[in-house]
Design a protein around this motif. Structure first.
Motif: not given
Length: 122
Positions: A5-15, A92-102
């Motif tokens: 899990k730590r390995f996956i979490l430390n991968r680059p954003a696109e991975k 999005e109506n409140d001006g936000g967006a989604t941070a995918i798997f940060p």
């Protein structure tokens, strides 16, 4: 398992993005964090959005993030359809967006249309 899990979490954003969509398409749910009052964890954005809603592909990743926070947050899931059709619309109506798997280094920020397109293409 935690090492993987730590390995996956430390991968680059696109991975992590690819991993996220693979899990979400299979499980048809996303994971978020909420505090004891039921308020969602939101992140500040230095860019064009008022805030970001972080989402994770599984309970374990969300709980790993919750463990790093000063306040107490719990992981919970939401069906993918509710996430896409209700929650993200409100965000999005409140001006936000989604941070995918940060993680602490980087994240991919996406809007509802981009998320729907990624899922449609799986």
């Amino acid at each position: 398992m935690k090492l993987i899990k730590r390995f996956i979490l430390n991968r680059p954003a696109e991975k992590r993005l690819a991993y996220f969509y693979g899990m979400v398409a299979t499980d048809e749910q996303v994971w978020l964090l909420r505090d004891e009052n039921g308020d969602l964890l939101l992140l500040e954005d230095d860019g064009e959005y008022a805030f970001l809603l972080p989402v994770w592909p599984s309970r374990s990743f969300a709980e790993m993030e919750a463990g790093k926070l000063d306040e107490s947050y719990e992981a919970f899931n939401i069906p993918l359809s509710n996430f896409l059709d209700d929650l993200i619309v409100d965000i999005e109506n409140d001006g936000g967006a989604t941070a995918i798997f940060p993680n602490e280094k980087d994240t991919t920020i996406q809007k509802r249309d981009e998320i729907k397109e990624m899922i449609r293409n799986l």
